[in-house]
Design a protein around this motif. Structure first.
Motif, PDB file in Angstrom:
ATOM      1  N   ASP A 195       0.826  -1.209   0.000  1.00 11.63           N
ATOM      2  CA  ASP A 195       0.000   0.000   0.000  1.00 11.63           C
ATOM      3  C   ASP A 195       0.860   1.259   0.000  1.00 11.63           C
ATOM      4  O   ASP A 195       0.529   2.246  -0.678  1.00 11.63           O
ATOM      5  N   ASP A 196       1.956   1.240   0.780  1.00 15.01           N
ATOM      6  CA  ASP A 196       2.867   2.396   0.803  1.00 15.01           C
ATOM      7  C   ASP A 196       3.431   2.654  -0.594  1.00 15.01           C
ATOM      8  O   ASP A 196       3.450   3.798  -1.078  1.00 15.01           O
ATOM      9  N   LEU A 197       3.901   1.600  -1.222  1.00 21.49           N
ATOM     10  CA  LEU A 197       4.522   1.732  -2.530  1.00 21.49           C
ATOM     11  C   LEU A 197       3.505   2.163  -3.585  1.00 21.49           C
ATOM     12  O   LEU A 197       3.801   2.995  -4.451  1.00 21.49           O
ATOM     13  N   THR A 198       2.307   1.617  -3.488  1.00 16.61           N
ATOM     14  CA  THR A 198       1.253   1.983  -4.427  1.00 16.61           C
ATOM     15  C   THR A 198       0.856   3.441  -4.262  1.00 16.61           C
ATOM     16  O   THR A 198       0.593   4.149  -5.244  1.00 16.61           O
ATOM     17  N   GLN A 199       0.829   3.902  -3.012  1.00 16.86           N
ATOM     18  CA  GLN A 199       0.477   5.298  -2.751  1.00 16.86           C
ATOM     19  C   GLN A 199       1.476   6.243  -3.414  1.00 16.86           C
ATOM     20  O   GLN A 199       1.091   7.265  -4.004  1.00 16.86           O
ATOM     21  N   VAL A 200       2.749   5.905  -3.333  1.00 22.16           N
ATOM     22  CA  VAL A 200       3.766   6.744  -3.979  1.00 22.16           C
ATOM     23  C   VAL A 200       3.603   6.707  -5.495  1.00 22.16           C
ATOM     24  O   VAL A 200       3.642   7.745  -6.179  1.00 22.16           O
ATOM     25  N   GLY A 201       3.397   5.504  -6.045  1.00 20.32           N
ATOM     26  CA  GLY A 201       3.204   5.397  -7.488  1.00 20.32           C
ATOM     27  C   GLY A 201       1.982   6.161  -7.965  1.00 20.32           C
ATOM     28  O   GLY A 201       2.027   6.834  -9.005  1.00 20.32           O
ATOM     29  N   ASP A 202       0.901   6.093  -7.192  1.00 18.28           N
ATOM     30  CA  ASP A 202      -0.309   6.836  -7.557  1.00 18.28           C
ATOM     31  C   ASP A 202      -0.062   8.344  -7.525  1.00 18.28           C
ATOM     32  O   ASP A 202      -0.599   9.096  -8.366  1.00 18.28           O
ATOM     33  N   PHE A 203       0.739   8.785  -6.564  1.00 19.62           N
ATOM     34  CA  PHE A 203       1.086  10.212  -6.483  1.00 19.62           C
ATOM     35  C   PHE A 203       1.866  10.637  -7.726  1.00 19.62           C
ATOM     36  O   PHE A 203       1.541  11.650  -8.355  1.00 19.62           O
ATOM     37  N   TYR A 204       2.881   9.861  -8.086  1.00 19.84           N
ATOM     38  CA  TYR A 204       3.656  10.194  -9.282  1.00 19.84           C
ATOM     39  C   TYR A 204       2.751  10.239 -10.518  1.00 19.84           C
ATOM     40  O   TYR A 204       2.824  11.156 -11.339  1.00 19.84           O
ATOM     41  N   ARG A 205       1.903   9.236 -10.641  1.00 17.85           N
ATOM     42  CA  ARG A 205       1.023   9.156 -11.802  1.00 17.85           C
ATOM     43  C   ARG A 205       0.095  10.365 -11.863  1.00 17.85           C
ATOM     44  O   ARG A 205      -0.124  10.959 -12.927  1.00 17.85           O
ATOM     45  N   ALA A 206      -0.450  10.748 -10.707  1.00 11.65           N
ATOM     46  CA  ALA A 206      -1.364  11.890 -10.655  1.00 11.65           C
ATOM     47  C   ALA A 206      -0.666  13.193 -11.032  1.00 11.65           C
ATOM     48  O   ALA A 206      -1.298  14.115 -11.562  1.00 11.65           O
ATOM     49  N   GLN A 207       0.645  13.279 -10.768  1.00 10.69           N
ATOM     50  CA  GLN A 207       1.396  14.502 -11.087  1.00 10.69           C
ATOM     51  C   GLN A 207       1.908  14.519 -12.516  1.00 10.69           C
ATOM     52  O   GLN A 207       2.537  15.487 -12.946  1.00 10.69           O
ATOM     53  N   GLY A 208       1.684  13.445 -13.243  1.00  6.73           N
ATOM     54  CA  GLY A 208       2.070  13.416 -14.642  1.00  6.73           C
ATOM     55  C   GLY A 208       3.542  13.172 -14.881  1.00  6.73           C
ATOM     56  O   GLY A 208       4.059  13.485 -15.967  1.00  6.73           O
ATOM     57  N   VAL A 209       4.257  12.621 -13.892  1.00  8.02           N
ATOM     58  CA  VAL A 209       5.668  12.303 -14.112  1.00  8.02           C
ATOM     59  C   VAL A 209       5.774  10.876 -14.638  1.00  8.02           C
ATOM     60  O   VAL A 209       4.919  10.026 -14.363  1.00  8.02           O
ATOM     61  N   THR A 210       6.809  10.610 -15.393  1.00  8.65           N
ATOM     62  CA  THR A 210       6.967   9.295 -16.019  1.00  8.65           C
ATOM     63  C   THR A 210       7.929   8.390 -15.286  1.00  8.65           C
ATOM     64  O   THR A 210       7.988   7.189 -15.565  1.00  8.65           O
ATOM     65  N   GLN A 211       8.697   8.955 -14.342  1.00  9.30           N
ATOM     66  CA  GLN A 211       9.696   8.161 -13.631  1.00  9.30           C
ATOM     67  C   GLN A 211       9.976   8.790 -12.280  1.00  9.30           C
ATOM     68  O   GLN A 211      10.005  10.013 -12.148  1.00  9.30           O
ATOM     69  N   GLY A 212      10.183   7.955 -11.274  1.00 11.59           N
ATOM     70  CA  GLY A 212      10.518   8.453  -9.942  1.00 11.59           C
ATOM     71  C   GLY A 212      11.326   7.416  -9.189  1.00 11.59           C
ATOM     72  O   GLY A 212      11.326   6.230  -9.542  1.00 11.59           O
ATOM     73  N   SER A 213      12.021   7.878  -8.155  1.00 10.72           N
ATOM     74  CA  SER A 213      12.875   6.999  -7.357  1.00 10.72           C
ATOM     75  C   SER A 213      12.268   6.768  -5.980  1.00 10.72           C
ATOM     76  O   SER A 213      11.720   7.689  -5.369  1.00 10.72           O
ATOM     77  N   LEU A 214      12.386   5.531  -5.498  1.00  8.72           N
ATOM     78  CA  LEU A 214      12.012   5.189  -4.133  1.00  8.72           C
ATOM     79  C   LEU A 214      13.280   4.835  -3.380  1.00  8.72           C
ATOM     80  O   LEU A 214      14.011   3.919  -3.766  1.00  8.72           O
ATOM     81  N   MET A 215      13.557   5.585  -2.319  1.00  9.49           N
ATOM     82  CA  MET A 215      14.795   5.420  -1.573  1.00  9.49           C
ATOM     83  C   MET A 215      14.468   4.691  -0.270  1.00  9.49           C
ATOM     84  O   MET A 215      13.794   5.232   0.610  1.00  9.49           O
ATOM     85  N   ILE A 216      14.949   3.461  -0.155  1.00  8.35           N
ATOM     86  CA  ILE A 216      14.678   2.627   1.010  1.00  8.35           C
ATOM     87  C   ILE A 216      15.996   2.024   1.480  1.00  8.35           C
ATOM     88  O   ILE A 216      16.693   1.370   0.700  1.00  8.35           O
TER      89      ILE A 216
END
Length: 279
Positions: free
Chosen positions: A71-92
């Motif tokens: 759910d955490d990861l999906t939430q971040v992906g949904d945020f990126y998608r909603a902002q119209g970006v095509t790529q983002g990094s997850l730092m863990i």
């Protein structure tokens, strides 16, 4: 001496530095860049739609207060998608990845990106360096004020290759912001190197050290590391953290070597996991 910086504190301080840096920009600049942030519990994410490098599309804080979930990861992906970006990094941080990470990453379409070294320094156990590295004659190091912000930001952003419209204006906006200190090295009247430090209570974060290409190899970054260590200690920070590219076989990263000489110790290597719009 082994650094005692709590990894969760280190990770949160890093992503807080990025989001605070970007959101210092005026609303008009944020709008033109398509800049947005997400804050959900410990998770923070930044998106800048008009940044072709995708460097600033990043999320952190994952796993710092509770185990990483789909759910955490999906939430971040949904945020990126909603902002119209095509790529983002997850730092863990590696030890915060769940046991089934390989399967989870594959299901979500996350791929391995660049590897970075997370470094830390305990300012109480190892006080700031005694005496600053010598600079070339005619060079001086000092605090940057708001009137010098645009020149300072130009050196910072162009050195890193962030030259899209309004990226320099975004960087200039955080000069003088609370909980930040910005420094430069001048050769005469020209700024040749820059660096800043984010002060987050007990923990500080080294941010955006950059030297103009024609001024490298002359001690600028060592001097800027020293003055920022002093600033963090003077502000009452217990720890200070930083990150830089990991060295692969046969590779040499001068920034990493400068940090090691300044007393930083490697905490761990961290992969930047890449989210893509098709995920």
């Amino acid at each position: 001496m082994t650094t005692t910086v709590p990894p969760g504190v280190a990770e949160l301080t890093e992503i807080m530095a990025y989001t605070d840096f970007a959101t210092s920009a005026p609303a008009s600049v944020q709008e033109s860049l398509g800049l947005a942030t997400l804050h959900a519990g410990p998770i923070r994410a930044l998106a800048i739609r008009e940044d072709p490098s995708h460097f600033f599309n990043r999320a952190g804080g994952l796993g710092t207060e509770h185990p990483v979930t789909v759910d955490d990861l999906t939430q971040v992906g949904d945020f990126y998608r909603a902002q119209g970006v095509t790529q983002g990094s997850l730092m863990i941080a590696p030890h915060l990845l769940p046991p089934d990470w390989t399967t989870t990453a594959s299901k979500l379409g996350l791929t391995e990106g660049s590897r970075f070294v997370k470094l830390g320094r305990d300012l109480e156990a190892a006080p700031a360096i005694q005496g600053h590295p010598a600079l070339d004659p005619g060079w001086r190091v000092g605090v940057v004020d708001a009137q010098q912000g645009h020149e300072w930001a130009t050196v910072m952003q162009t050195t890193f290759g962030f030259t899209a419209p309004n990226m320099i204006e975004m960087a200039a906006s955080f000069v003088g912001r609370a909980n930040w200190r910005q420094y430069a090295i001048w050769e005469g009247e020209r700024i040749v190197a820059v660096g800043s430090v984010f002060l987050n209570g007990e923990c500080a974060h080294m941010f955006a050290g950059a030297t103009a290409p024609d001024s490298r190899g002359r001690g600028a970054q060592s001097a800027l590391l020293a003055v920022r260590l002093d600033a963090a200690a003077a502000a009452g920070c217990r720890w200070i953290v930083a990150e830089t590219g990991a060295e692969g076989p046969g590779e040499h990263n001068p920034s990493l070597q400068n940090m090691l000489r300044a007393g930083f110790e490697p905490m761990y290597e961290r992969t930047h996991w890449q989210w893509h719009a098709k995920s």
